[in-house]
Design an enzyme around this catalytic site. Structure first.
Site, mmCIF file in Angstrom:
data_model
loop_
_atom_site.group_PDB
_atom_site.id
_atom_site.type_symbol
_atom_site.label_atom_id
_atom_site.label_comp_id
_atom_site.label_asym_id
_atom_site.label_seq_id
_atom_site.Cartn_x
_atom_site.Cartn_y
_atom_site.Cartn_z
ATOM 1 N N ILE A 235 31.264 7.889 -6.231
ATOM 2 C CA ILE A 235 30.592 7.971 -7.131
ATOM 3 C C ILE A 235 29.194 7.497 -6.844
ATOM 4 C CG2 ILE A 235 31.249 6.399 -8.777
ATOM 5 C CD1 ILE A 235 30.997 8.376 -10.905
ATOM 6 N N GLY A 236 28.005 8.222 -7.196
ATOM 7 C CA GLY A 236 26.867 7.800 -7.102
ATOM 8 C C GLY A 236 25.945 8.816 -6.634
ATOM 9 N N ILE A 238 24.153 9.112 -3.784
ATOM 10 C CA ILE A 238 24.322 9.580 -2.529
ATOM 11 C C ILE A 238 25.557 10.671 -2.300
ATOM 12 C CG2 ILE A 238 24.991 8.799 -0.115
ATOM 13 C CD1 ILE A 238 23.328 6.424 -0.315
ATOM 14 N N GLU A 257 40.001 8.494 -3.028
ATOM 15 C CA GLU A 257 40.475 7.618 -3.775
ATOM 16 C C GLU A 257 40.338 8.069 -5.098
ATOM 17 O OE1 GLU A 257 37.299 4.137 -3.938
ATOM 18 O OE2 GLU A 257 38.536 4.295 -2.024
ATOM 19 N N GLY A 355 37.979 0.953 -1.560
ATOM 20 C CA GLY A 355 38.744 1.795 -0.462
ATOM 21 C C GLY A 355 37.772 2.052 0.734
#
Length: 450
Positions: A235-236, A238, A257, A355
């Site tokens: 998430i984020g 990028i 994940e 992960g």
């Protein structure tokens, strides 16, 4: 049972109904089972059972030395506040913004561990949970509740816990896969009807310049993704930028994940269909969701999704069975030899291993796989390069230089696989921010003889 259903028919003839009703208590009543010195495992992420957490903290004057385990939790965590440390000790598998201060001030502790092995700690008896506090959907007609938006980090520990307290929420979606617990396995049930925690995609603090940088990184990463690839993303900014450049791709799969809202549009367009996957074809394999109502509604009873415990999802040997596996992860800094720090700023603990290594190694062993580390070339204020001569003193090496293949910034792509130290240094300097290239080159000349 769908999100639209708002109550359980307690007058039906299902044999589990009487057991369900006999276990119904208030949150305050349920947490009375917790004793001083107990070890508590809490369902994390946006699924955290905040009513149970708050009820437990209200008992602080009666409780001492309670240990609380989980990865990142979205929401307020009162047991990490100053003055709580004699009552509650949080031991984090991954550090969030709401636990970072407590960890770095010594009021909480950090356990460095691959995400694939967190749940194995409980499965193998290295850690034992006296109480599991979980957050589930209402039971279906057979008495099975779904762990909903976070299966991966809680199902295995809950199965090993001595006592299970469940917050049963009418607004928790029913995620499918290896994602269920029967009410026979739950000791106390606390009914609620309230929205889940959310983690929106867009960073409200990102400047226009930062968004442009993320966009360039996303385009560069997307250029490495072929039709028929299976992708992992976090998430984020990028990962979201990468997803925006995948709309012209074909037959993508997902084994990750976790995921967020950005994936939904690609599924609806048919870009992500899993038809070319070599493991679980046609299915999106994941452990948890960090998103908003958009994601939660979309996964509800949706058979394209299969949620599994993290020891399965993040197993590098299983990940590698996906041909053309592309793992997309980020970093805080990377040195000129390819060492990746992703969990600390020097000695200051910041997040965790997560992960990243699981998927880097899985993708590296995949037929046609590509492990990718993507990061901006410099900090947002342009004071520091993120490609550095050496990692900061005390920085953690999350991904070793032997594991790193592709490194991507807004300035391009460096392929380090099979390269010498000198070749790596040259390649990384080429994708560093121009303001720092002379400094990096001077160091590389003196140190690595380029």
């Amino acid at each position: 049972m769908t999100l639209e259903q708002t109550s359980i028919n307690k007058t039906s003839g299902a044999p589990w109904i009487s057991k369900y009703t006999s276990k119904l208590v208030s949150a305050e009543e349920a947490v009375k089972v917790i004793k001083s010195g107990d070890k508590i495992i809490i369902q994390p992420g946006c699924a955290a059972p905040l009513n149970l957490i708050n009820a437990m903290v209200k008992r602080k004057e009666e409780l001492f030395g309670v240990e609380i385990y989980h990865i990142l939790v979205v929401g307020n965590l009162p047991y990490t506040e100053p003055g709580m440390e004699k009552h509650f000790k949080h031991k984090a598998f991954f550090i969030g913004h709401n636990t970072r201060r407590a960890v770095n001030e010594g009021r909480a502790e950090f356990i460095p561990i691959f995400l694939s092995e967190v749940t194995l700690l409980f499965k193998r008896g290295v850690l034992q949970a006296d109480v599991a506090m979980i957050h589930v959907s209402p039971p279906d007609e057979h008495g099975f509740c779904s762990y909903g938006i976070d299966v991966g980090n809680i199902k295995t520990p809950a199965e090993k816990a001595k006592v299970v307290i469940a917050q049963v929420n009418k607004q928790m979606p029913r995620g499918l896969g290896n994602s269920f617990i029967h009410i026979n396995k739950i000791d106390y049930l606390v009914e609620v009807d309230e929205p889940l925690q959310e983690l929106p995609q867009v960073d409200p603090n990102a400047s226009k310049e930062e968004l442009e940088i993320y966009d360039k990184i996303g385009r560069n990463v997307a250029s490495l993704i072929e039709d028929g690839s299976t992708i992992q993303m976090g998430i984020g900014s990028i990962p979201d930028a990468v997803l925006r450049y995948l709309h012209e791709k074909n037959d993508l799969g997902v084994h990750t994940e976790m995921f967020s809202d950005g994936l939904i549009e690609l599924i609806e367009e048919g870009v992500v269909n899993g038809e070319k996957k070599t493991l679980h074809p046609g299915k999106i394999i994941a452990g948890f969701v960090l998103g908003t109502k958009k994601s939660y509604r979309f996964i509800d009873n949706n058979p394209i999704f299969e949620f599994h415990p993290q020891e399965y999802v993040n197993d590098p040997f299983l990940i590698a069975k996906n041909n053309k596996m592309v793992a997309i992860n980020s970093a805080i800094e990377i040195d000129l030899t390819g060492q990746v720090c992703a969990d600390s700023i020097g000695t200051k603990l910041y997040s965790g291993i997560g992960g990243q290594v699981d998927f880097v190694r899985g993708a590296a062993r995949s037929e046609g796989g590509k492990p990718i580390i993507a990061l901006p070339a410099a900090t947002s204020n342009m004071k520091f390069s993120k490609i550095v001569p050496t990692l900061k003193e005390g920085a953690g090496v999350v991904t070793s230089r032997g594991d790193v293949h592709y490194v991507v910034t807004e300035y391009g792509i460096a392929d380090l696989f099979g390269k010498t130290i000198q070749e790596r240094a040259r390649a990384l300097i080429e994708i560093a921010h121009p303001a720092f290239r002379d400094e990096l080159t001077e160091f590389a000349k003196k140190t690595y003889h380029i």
